[in-house]
Write an enzyme that holds these catalytic residues in place. Structure first.
Site, short mmCIF file in Angstrom:
data_model
loop_
_atom_site.label_atom_id
_atom_site.label_comp_id
_atom_site.label_asym_id
_atom_site.label_seq_id
_atom_site.Cartn_x
_atom_site.Cartn_y
_atom_site.Cartn_z
N SER A 49 -5.73 2.34 12.65
CA SER A 49 -7.00 4.03 12.50
C SER A 49 -6.65 4.35 14.28
O SER A 49 -7.28 3.61 15.11
CB SER A 49 -7.60 4.06 12.02
OG SER A 49 -8.07 5.09 11.92
N GLY A 89 0.87 -1.25 0.29
CA GLY A 89 0.24 -0.44 -0.19
C GLY A 89 1.16 0.99 0.09
O GLY A 89 0.54 2.05 0.71
N TYR A 108 -15.57 -0.08 9.35
CA TYR A 108 -14.70 0.73 9.48
C TYR A 108 -13.40 0.94 9.96
O TYR A 108 -12.85 0.27 10.89
CB TYR A 108 -14.22 1.98 8.74
CG TYR A 108 -12.79 2.40 8.46
CD1 TYR A 108 -11.57 2.19 7.95
CD2 TYR A 108 -12.43 3.29 9.48
CE1 TYR A 108 -10.75 3.12 6.86
CE2 TYR A 108 -10.83 3.92 9.87
CZ TYR A 108 -9.66 3.01 8.84
OH TYR A 108 -9.25 4.20 8.22
N VAL A 156 -4.73 -6.66 -1.70
CA VAL A 156 -4.24 -7.82 -0.57
C VAL A 156 -5.43 -8.36 -0.28
O VAL A 156 -5.43 -9.11 0.65
CB VAL A 156 -4.09 -6.53 0.37
CG1 VAL A 156 -2.35 -5.97 0.35
CG2 VAL A 156 -5.40 -5.81 0.54
N ALA A 215 -14.91 -0.89 13.03
CA ALA A 215 -14.44 -2.43 14.04
C ALA A 215 -13.05 -3.28 13.18
O ALA A 215 -12.40 -3.99 13.77
CB ALA A 215 -15.48 -3.47 13.36
N LYS A 271 -10.17 -2.21 11.85
CA LYS A 271 -9.10 -1.31 12.18
C LYS A 271 -9.21 -1.73 13.75
O LYS A 271 -7.54 -1.82 14.37
CB LYS A 271 -9.45 0.25 12.22
CG LYS A 271 -9.17 0.70 10.54
CD LYS A 271 -7.73 -0.12 10.07
CE LYS A 271 -8.17 0.72 8.70
NZ LYS A 271 -6.48 0.50 8.04
#
Length: 250
Positions: free
Chosen positions: A144, A13, A157, A65, A159, A161
């Protein structure tokens, strides 16, 4: 002395944003860098050129990924080109589509899990065996600040992270005695493509909520990765570093 001199790093990434800043920072610190991404080839090419311009070795590899074979191939190419893999950064991730929890369908949910969580697991699964064999490794997973401060409109999102943090801590405890350190970076709001694509009114509101009253630039996040990748972080096991402008403080 450069803190990562002689080390081999794979940054997944790394075409744009935080990942690109991390790859460049690693190069400046003396690492040989493999730049993996599934985005535009031009982004990878530009990132490689920037690392090489800093005086370090670099090459790029296409990597989605969500496809385990792609991740395994990125690890294999890193070892083939550099002789070993010392550092892995799992940075690939996507944001949540607009809408609250009830607005998301299960396809959205699964896509977030596949990229943000399974992608990290694939990276660790394939980098850990060579690291354990050489009894040295640094794995840094991008989570995050929302892992620690979940927000309305970002339930899934958040959850994923939070799951990255939990996964990292558990694996860190399994491998620490074998010379491999696993940690997380939990960035706060940062001037990336994902940030710029979000609602303008929300961006203004969020910026005013930050004690520092501005979002980060990727270059301000990258030093956390350099530290965790270095020998200076030898006692950092299963930790979360969160450069977030004061959005989460503890």
């Amino acid at each position: 002395m450069q803190r990562l001199s002689g080390r081999s790093a794979l940054v997944i990434g790394a075409g744009i944003g935080i990942g690109r800043a991390v790859a460049l920072a690693f190069g400046r610190e003396g690492a040989r860098v493999a730049i993996a991404d599934c985005g535009e080839a031009q982004h990878r090419t530009e990132a490689v050129a920037a690392v090489i311009a800093s005086g370090a070795e670099a090459f790029s590899v296409q990597c989605d990924v969500t496809v385990e074979a792609d991740v395994a191939e990125a690890v294999r190419q890193t070892i083939d080109r550099h002789g070993r893999i010392d550092i892995l950064v799992n940075n690939a991730g996507i944001g949540q589509p607009p809408g609250d929890f009830l607005a998301l369908d299960w396809t959205d949910w699964q896509r977030l899990i596949d990229v943000n969580l399974r992608g990290v697991a694939f990276g660790m699964r394939h980098a850990l065996p060579p690291m354990l064999k050489q009894r040295y490794g640094r794995i840094i997973n991008t989570a995050s600040q929302l892992a620690h401060k979940p927000a309305a409109g970002a339930a899934v999102y958040s959850a994923t992270k939070a799951a990255v943090v939990g996964l990292s801590v558990a694996v860190a405890q399994e491998v620490a005695a074998h010379g491999v350190a696993v940690n997380c970076v939990c960035p706060g709001p940062t001037n990336t493509a994902t940030w710029r694509a979000s609602d303008a009114d929300w961006r203004r509101w969020k910026t005013q909520q930050l004690p520092i009253r501005r979002v980060a630039e990727p270059d301000e996040i990258a030093p956390a990765y350099v530290y965790l990748a270095s020998d200076e972080a030898s006692f950092m096991i299963g930790q979360s570093l969160s450069p977030n402008g004061g959005d989460v403080s503890w």
